[in-house]
Design a protein around this motif. Structure first.
Motif, PDB file in Angstrom:
ATOM      1  N   LEU A 175     -17.918 -36.398  45.562  1.00  0.00           N
ATOM      2  CA  LEU A 175     -17.636 -36.647  44.157  1.00  0.00           C
ATOM      3  C   LEU A 175     -17.984 -38.089  43.800  1.00  0.00           C
ATOM      4  CD1 LEU A 175     -14.164 -34.877  44.071  1.00  0.00           C
ATOM      5  CD2 LEU A 175     -16.312 -33.987  43.142  1.00  0.00           C
ATOM      6  N   SER A 176     -18.569 -38.276  42.637  1.00  0.00           N
ATOM      7  CA  SER A 176     -18.914 -39.627  42.202  1.00  0.00           C
ATOM      8  C   SER A 176     -17.734 -40.343  41.568  1.00  0.00           C
ATOM      9  CB  SER A 176     -20.086 -39.584  41.215  1.00  0.00           C
ATOM     10  OG  SER A 176     -19.796 -38.707  40.140  1.00  0.00           O
ATOM     11  N   SER A 177     -16.652 -39.616  41.281  1.00  0.00           N
ATOM     12  CA  SER A 177     -15.455 -40.270  40.753  1.00  0.00           C
ATOM     13  C   SER A 177     -14.231 -39.410  41.037  1.00  0.00           C
ATOM     14  CB  SER A 177     -15.574 -40.529  39.243  1.00  0.00           C
ATOM     15  OG  SER A 177     -15.506 -39.310  38.515  1.00  0.00           O
ATOM     16  N   ALA A 178     -13.074 -40.057  40.994  1.00  0.00           N
ATOM     17  CA  ALA A 178     -11.793 -39.362  41.126  1.00  0.00           C
ATOM     18  C   ALA A 178     -10.778 -40.088  40.270  1.00  0.00           C
ATOM     19  CB  ALA A 178     -11.332 -39.321  42.578  1.00  0.00           C
ATOM     20  N   ILE A 179      -9.926 -39.320  39.594  1.00  0.00           N
ATOM     21  CA  ILE A 179      -8.921 -39.872  38.692  1.00  0.00           C
ATOM     22  C   ILE A 179      -7.545 -39.451  39.195  1.00  0.00           C
ATOM     23  CG2 ILE A 179      -9.191 -37.882  37.138  1.00  0.00           C
ATOM     24  CD1 ILE A 179      -8.519 -39.724  34.804  1.00  0.00           C
ATOM     25  N   VAL A 180      -6.602 -40.392  39.208  1.00  0.00           N
ATOM     26  CA  VAL A 180      -5.272 -40.138  39.762  1.00  0.00           C
ATOM     27  C   VAL A 180      -4.217 -40.336  38.675  1.00  0.00           C
ATOM     28  CG1 VAL A 180      -3.603 -40.761  41.545  1.00  0.00           C
ATOM     29  CG2 VAL A 180      -6.057 -40.965  42.009  1.00  0.00           C
ATOM     30  N   TYR A 181      -3.412 -39.284  38.425  1.00  0.00           N
ATOM     31  CA  TYR A 181      -2.325 -39.329  37.450  1.00  0.00           C
ATOM     32  C   TYR A 181      -0.976 -39.339  38.157  1.00  0.00           C
ATOM     33  CZ  TYR A 181      -5.445 -38.226  33.530  1.00  0.00           C
ATOM     34  OH  TYR A 181      -6.430 -38.273  32.576  1.00  0.00           O
ATOM     35  N   GLY A 182       0.018 -39.823  37.447  1.00  0.00           N
ATOM     36  CA  GLY A 182       1.378 -39.805  37.967  1.00  0.00           C
ATOM     37  C   GLY A 182       2.302 -40.561  37.031  1.00  0.00           C
ATOM     38  N   ALA A 183       3.576 -40.214  37.073  1.00  0.00           N
ATOM     39  CA  ALA A 183       4.560 -40.912  36.249  1.00  0.00           C
ATOM     40  C   ALA A 183       4.730 -42.342  36.746  1.00  0.00           C
ATOM     41  CB  ALA A 183       5.900 -40.172  36.314  1.00  0.00           C
ATOM     42  N   ASN A 184       5.375 -43.177  35.938  1.00  0.00           N
ATOM     43  CA  ASN A 184       5.702 -44.517  36.381  1.00  0.00           C
ATOM     44  C   ASN A 184       6.543 -44.443  37.645  1.00  0.00           C
ATOM     45  OD1 ASN A 184       4.424 -45.905  34.261  1.00  0.00           O
ATOM     46  ND2 ASN A 184       6.177 -45.593  32.915  1.00  0.00           N
ATOM     47  N   LEU A 217      -6.610 -38.360  50.275  1.00  0.00           N
ATOM     48  CA  LEU A 217      -7.459 -38.373  49.089  1.00  0.00           C
ATOM     49  C   LEU A 217      -8.875 -38.054  49.547  1.00  0.00           C
ATOM     50  CD1 LEU A 217      -7.898 -39.028  46.040  1.00  0.00           C
ATOM     51  CD2 LEU A 217      -8.433 -41.365  46.766  1.00  0.00           C
ATOM     52  N   SER A 218      -9.382 -36.900  49.142  1.00  0.00           N
ATOM     53  CA  SER A 218     -10.697 -36.442  49.596  1.00  0.00           C
ATOM     54  C   SER A 218     -11.702 -36.509  48.451  1.00  0.00           C
ATOM     55  CB  SER A 218     -10.609 -35.013  50.127  1.00  0.00           C
ATOM     56  OG  SER A 218     -11.906 -34.536  50.445  1.00  0.00           O
ATOM     57  N   LEU A 219     -12.869 -37.044  48.743  1.00  0.00           N
ATOM     58  CA  LEU A 219     -13.965 -37.089  47.776  1.00  0.00           C
ATOM     59  C   LEU A 219     -15.019 -36.029  48.085  1.00  0.00           C
ATOM     60  CD1 LEU A 219     -14.118 -39.241  45.428  1.00  0.00           C
ATOM     61  CD2 LEU A 219     -12.527 -39.823  47.255  1.00  0.00           C
ATOM     62  N   VAL A 220     -14.706 -35.092  48.958  1.00  0.00           N
ATOM     63  CA  VAL A 220     -15.628 -34.003  49.273  1.00  0.00           C
ATOM     64  C   VAL A 220     -15.624 -32.998  48.126  1.00  0.00           C
ATOM     65  CG1 VAL A 220     -16.147 -32.121  50.869  1.00  0.00           C
ATOM     66  CG2 VAL A 220     -15.264 -34.291  51.749  1.00  0.00           C
ATOM     67  N   ALA A 221     -16.766 -32.725  47.578  1.00  0.00           N
ATOM     68  CA  ALA A 221     -16.871 -31.799  46.444  1.00  0.00           C
ATOM     69  C   ALA A 221     -16.638 -30.368  46.911  1.00  0.00           C
ATOM     70  CB  ALA A 221     -18.233 -31.920  45.780  1.00  0.00           C
ATOM     71  N   SER A 222     -15.955 -29.596  46.090  1.00  0.00           N
ATOM     72  CA  SER A 222     -15.738 -28.181  46.389  1.00  0.00           C
ATOM     73  C   SER A 222     -17.031 -27.402  46.137  1.00  0.00           C
ATOM     74  CB  SER A 222     -14.613 -27.628  45.519  1.00  0.00           C
ATOM     75  OG  SER A 222     -15.022 -27.585  44.156  1.00  0.00           O
ATOM     76  N   SER A 223     -16.979 -26.113  46.367  1.00  0.00           N
ATOM     77  CA  SER A 223     -18.162 -25.263  46.161  1.00  0.00           C
ATOM     78  C   SER A 223     -18.423 -24.972  44.684  1.00  0.00           C
ATOM     79  CB  SER A 223     -17.997 -23.939  46.919  1.00  0.00           C
ATOM     80  OG  SER A 223     -16.818 -23.266  46.491  1.00  0.00           O
ATOM     81  N   ASP A 224     -17.553 -25.437  43.802  1.00  0.00           N
ATOM     82  CA  ASP A 224     -17.725 -25.252  42.362  1.00  0.00           C
ATOM     83  C   ASP A 224     -19.029 -25.911  41.906  1.00  0.00           C
ATOM     84  OD1 ASP A 224     -17.485 -24.904  39.660  1.00  0.00           O
ATOM     85  OD2 ASP A 224     -15.622 -26.047  39.433  1.00  0.00           O
ATOM     86  N   LYS A 225     -19.839 -25.184  41.163  1.00  0.00           N
ATOM     87  CA  LYS A 225     -21.134 -25.699  40.710  1.00  0.00           C
ATOM     88  C   LYS A 225     -21.035 -26.452  39.379  1.00  0.00           C
ATOM     89  CE  LYS A 225     -23.102 -23.735  44.213  1.00  0.00           C
ATOM     90  NZ  LYS A 225     -23.554 -24.551  45.371  1.00  0.00           N
ATOM     91  N   THR A 226     -19.838 -26.518  38.791  1.00  0.00           N
ATOM     92  CA  THR A 226     -19.662 -27.187  37.501  1.00  0.00           C
ATOM     93  C   THR A 226     -20.039 -28.664  37.605  1.00  0.00           C
ATOM     94  OG1 THR A 226     -17.831 -25.695  36.984  1.00  0.00           O
ATOM     95  CG2 THR A 226     -18.018 -27.698  35.666  1.00  0.00           C
ATOM     96  N   LEU A 227     -20.888 -29.129  36.672  1.00  0.00           N
ATOM     97  CA  LEU A 227     -21.289 -30.540  36.609  1.00  0.00           C
ATOM     98  C   LEU A 227     -21.811 -31.063  37.943  1.00  0.00           C
ATOM     99  CD1 LEU A 227     -18.245 -31.903  34.533  1.00  0.00           C
ATOM    100  CD2 LEU A 227     -20.493 -31.236  33.663  1.00  0.00           C
ATOM    101  N   GLN A 228     -22.407 -30.196  38.716  1.00  0.00           N
ATOM    102  CA  GLN A 228     -22.864 -30.579  40.053  1.00  0.00           C
ATOM    103  C   GLN A 228     -23.943 -31.649  40.009  1.00  0.00           C
ATOM    104  OE1 GLN A 228     -24.956 -27.508  42.343  1.00  0.00           O
ATOM    105  NE2 GLN A 228     -23.785 -28.102  44.148  1.00  0.00           N
ATOM    106  N   ASP A 229     -24.836 -31.577  39.036  1.00  0.00           N
ATOM    107  CA  ASP A 229     -25.963 -32.510  38.972  1.00  0.00           C
ATOM    108  C   ASP A 229     -25.546 -33.910  38.537  1.00  0.00           C
ATOM    109  OD1 ASP A 229     -27.645 -30.493  39.767  1.00  0.00           O
ATOM    110  OD2 ASP A 229     -28.229 -29.930  37.721  1.00  0.00           O
TER     111      ASP A 229
END
Length: 422
Positions: A46-55, A19-31
């Motif tokens: 990244l200031s947040s990360a969300i994890v999805y998955g089935a039960n 699980l990596s919190l390193v931001a990609s080069s994408d400038k979207t919502l960078q600020d």
């Protein structure tokens, strides 16, 4: 700030997952959605990360793995006794992994310095442990420990960067204790920041460590903090104007242990009991309610308010399993946005959470693609963790629809539950 978490052979996480919190080069919502580090190798996290998955997909096992690693760091030198075994659970559906060590590693930034710490363990002992410290681009290996089966003992290799009585720490470290933890118990100032990061900078709420009202109650006792919590709840449109803490002394009992005689004694003493009284104000009137009169959602939000406000101020990392439990989706969105607002997130805090709330995927301006992670199991029942950005979704793609259609994985494969099986 958490940079990365790695785990291998823990419960359903058979193969190494990252699980990596390193931001990609994408400038979207960078600020708003990224945090500057001042480091060339990872200039933004990244200031947040969300994890999805089935039960039963394994997303909660990811949280359990981080929780378990934290517990070993905090307790192996003090709570765990000589010869005692760990309750670690490797992946048991594969004979090749059932007897292999479980591995953990975290990379984090503290006071502008990057640390990379990890260990491998079986139920009986720690089989390896290492710490790399990046004071510059090139890492310093402060220590490396591994168990040598030929000599039946731990072999240590110390770097020049680690100062202190290393031989003393080494001789005091049991096979079932971490060198890091024992060295800190023996007053290692150099290793104290690493230990303290686990103890104070990493906050985890899951089925093992549930939300409790203690932090919020203590903050409510102070007028400045009480206003912040009430404003926090008012922003959620709960009509709560004020919260009063009524404290009284009640008879209770406590257990005292005599270290000399080894005997325990039960003593009667006064204890504090807190009662919360909520003042609700509307255009048509006002009333006061007790805590149990409030909804589960209001109680959970209150219990979250204190820790979250404290975490945002101190710049800690908050990890929550099933954040959306008893919270309306709009409340979850506002909670996430607190971590994305620089004026609220003054300390550089991070939020990592699991959820089933797919509507968050298409909430305008809430997440970048690299903040979304998906967990699913393969035919061997082994869990894998993949970033949504690996699927290269288009900028305007309907992510919720694509996710529910199984385009990115992480959803259950449902048969006809009404169809009898033969």
């Amino acid at each position: 700030m958490l940079v990365e978490f790695r785990v291998k052979n823990f419960r359903s996480l058979r193969d190494e997952q990252v699980l990596s919190l390193v931001a990609s080069s994408d400038k979207t919502l960078q600020d708003t959605n990224t945090l500057g580090t001042g480091l060339k190798v990872a200039p933004a996290l990244l200031s947040s990360a969300i994890v999805y998955g089935a039960n039963a997909s394994g997303k909660s096992n990811l949280i359990k793995a981080l929780q378990y690693m934290r517990g070993v760091v905090l307790e192996s030198a003090t709570v765990v006794q000589p010869g005692q075994t760990f309750a670690v659970q490797p992946f048991r559906l594969d004979p090749c992994t059932a007897g292999q060590p479980t591995e953990f590693e975290v990379t984090f930034i503290l006071n502008g310095m990057r640390y990379q710490y990890g260990f491998a363990m079986t139920a009986q002992q720690i089989v390896s442990e290492h710490l790399l410290v990046y004071k510059a681009f090139k890492p310093q290996r402060w220590f490396d420990r591994h168990f040598d089966e030929n000599t039946d003992r731990d072999i240590y290799d110390f770097g020049q960067g680690l100062k202190g009585t290393k031989n003393l720490w080494e001789s005091a470290t049991r096979p079932n204790a971490l060198f890091l933890s024992m060295a800190v118990q023996l007053n290692s100032e150099a290793l104290r920041p690493v230990f303290d990061w686990f103890a104070h900078s990493l906050v985890i709420f899951d089925e093992q460590t549930r939300l409790a009202p203690h932090t919020s109650i203590q903050m409510l006792k102070q007028s400045e903090h009480r206003k912040r919590i009430c404003d926090f709840l008012a922003a959620a449109d709960l009509s709560i104007a004020d919260i009063e803490v009524v404290t009284r002394k009640v008879p209770g009992q406590s257990v005292h242990f005599d270290l000399v005689t080894g005997k325990s004694e039960v003593r009667s003493e006064e204890m504090e009991q807190h009662q919360l009284r909520f003042s609700h104000v509307t255009e048509r009137g006002e009333a006061v309610f007790d805590l149990m009169d409030e909804s589960n959602g209001t109680r959970n939000l209150l219990f979250l308010a204190g820790p979250v406000l404290d975490i945002l101020k101190k710049g800690l990392t908050l990890v929550i399993d099933e954040l959306d439990t008893s919270l309306h989706t709009l409340l979850v969105r506002e909670l996430v946005r607190l971590f994305h607002r620089p004026q609220a997130n003054t300390g550089g805090a991070q939020l990592i959470f699991t959820t089933h709330d797919t509507s968050l995927l298409d909430a305008p301006g809430l997440f970048r693609r690299d903040q979304v992670w998906l967990v699913e199991k393969d035919s061997d029942q082994a869990s894998s963790l993949v970033a949504l950005s690996e699927f290269s979704p288009r900028k305007n793609e309907a992510l919720e629809r694509g996710y529910l259609m199984g385009r990115y994985g992480g959803v259950p494969f449902l048969g006809d539950m009404a169809e009898p099986k033969h």
